[in-house]
Motif scaffolding. Structure first.
Motif, PDB file in Angstrom:
ATOM      1  N   GLY A 209       0.849  -1.192  -0.022  1.00 20.79           N
ATOM      2  CA  GLY A 209      -0.078   0.003  -0.094  1.00 20.79           C
ATOM      3  C   GLY A 209       0.922   1.296  -0.064  1.00 20.79           C
ATOM      4  N   LYS A 210       1.965   1.173   0.676  1.00 21.07           N
ATOM      5  CA  LYS A 210       2.797   2.505   0.764  1.00 21.07           C
ATOM      6  C   LYS A 210       3.464   2.532  -0.604  1.00 21.07           C
ATOM      7  N   ALA A 211       3.794   1.446  -1.117  1.00 22.33           N
ATOM      8  CA  ALA A 211       4.704   1.661  -2.484  1.00 22.33           C
ATOM      9  C   ALA A 211       3.678   2.261  -3.618  1.00 22.33           C
ATOM     10  N   VAL A 212       2.402   1.793  -3.682  1.00 25.55           N
ATOM     11  CA  VAL A 212       1.341   2.579  -4.539  1.00 25.55           C
ATOM     12  C   VAL A 212       1.102   3.814  -4.224  1.00 25.55           C
ATOM     13  N   GLN A 213       1.093   4.246  -2.701  1.00 22.77           N
ATOM     14  CA  GLN A 213       0.946   5.567  -2.578  1.00 22.77           C
ATOM     15  C   GLN A 213       2.059   6.576  -3.033  1.00 22.77           C
ATOM     16  N   ILE A 214       3.455   6.051  -2.818  1.00 22.76           N
ATOM     17  CA  ILE A 214       4.488   6.757  -3.386  1.00 22.76           C
ATOM     18  C   ILE A 214       4.570   6.940  -4.998  1.00 22.76           C
ATOM     19  N   SER A 215       3.881   5.771  -5.659  1.00 21.25           N
ATOM     20  CA  SER A 215       3.776   5.929  -7.006  1.00 21.25           C
ATOM     21  C   SER A 215       2.819   7.021  -7.741  1.00 21.25           C
ATOM     22  N   ILE A 216       1.711   7.131  -6.771  1.00 16.09           N
ATOM     23  CA  ILE A 216       0.640   7.919  -7.327  1.00 16.09           C
ATOM     24  C   ILE A 216       0.982   9.330  -7.670  1.00 16.09           C
ATOM     25  N   PRO A 217       1.794  10.128  -6.989  1.00 19.42           N
ATOM     26  CA  PRO A 217       1.833  11.386  -7.474  1.00 19.42           C
ATOM     27  C   PRO A 217       2.616  11.582  -8.968  1.00 19.42           C
TER      28      PRO A 217
END
Length: 212
Positions: free
Chosen positions: A67-75
């Motif tokens: 979930g954290k990896a997805v969060q970092i990629s979204i920007p």
């Protein structure tokens, strides 16, 4: 109060009333969506930011929770959406401010969003016209002038044939029903050039001498 930037035009797309004998055969403007894709490389820009997001996700996925990896990629995706939105806005404004006109004497192009200018290209200046037709029916008609015009590539962009800078070719970019428009242009040009040639041949014939 509403304001029309082109209210000074006596006829839409033309800076002055056409002379007697000149008739408008077709008028149109670019399809803004096709212009965004072909001229502004919308798909390539979108793909670039998607690739950045995927690359970022792959790099950090082993170092933190999913979930954290997805969060970092979204920007990266958000930034890409903003850039694509700006490109679509530019394409829409360019398309709305453009009017292409084909008459029986010339091709006229009113182009430019911030700085508007009108190109008048008589058929005698046009050596050839090349049609780049897409599956959707939209297409670009590039006009070869053989160096008869001195026009700036940057000033006329995106209404030019891509990457032809040394001898810039004005182009009717991303127009709907391009095949039909190309036929109208070809017939008008052939008729006009033939008429001018016949007139020139008649003028060059020696006058008959009176009988003695």
């Amino acid at each position: 109060m509403p304001h029309d930037d082109f209210q000074i035009e006596p006829i839409k797309g033309l800076p002055e009333v056409p002379p007697e004998g000149e008739e408008i055969l077709w008028q149109g403007r670019p399809n803004w969506w096709a212009l965004a894709k072909e001229s502004l490389s919308l798909k390539w820009v979108a793909g670039y930011f998607v690739l950045l997001a995927v690359w970022r996700f792959v790099v950090v996925m082993d170092q933190m929770p999913l979930g954290k990896a997805v969060q970092i990629s979204i920007p990266f995706l958000i930034l890409g959406a903003i850039c694509c939105g700006l490109l679509m806005l530019v394409a829409y404004v360019q398309a709305r401010s453009t009017v292409y006109t084909i008459t029986n004497h010339r091709v006229a192009m009113r182009i430019g969003a911030a700085l508007t200018l009108t190109l008048n290209l008589p058929y005698r200046w046009i050596d050839n016209a090349n049609l780049d037709l897409r599956k959707s029916g939209t297409g670009t008609i590039a006009l070869q002038t053989g160096g008869k015009t001195r026009l700036s590539y940057l000033m006329c962009w995106p209404h030019v044939r891509p990457w032809r800078m040394a001898r810039m070719e004005p182009a009717l970019r991303c127009i709907p029903d391009a095949a039909n428009v190309a036929q109208i242009l070809a017939h008008a040009a052939e008729t006009r050039v033939s008429s001018l040639k016949a007139t020139a041949d008649t003028a060059s014939m020696p006058s008959a001498l009176p009988a003695e």
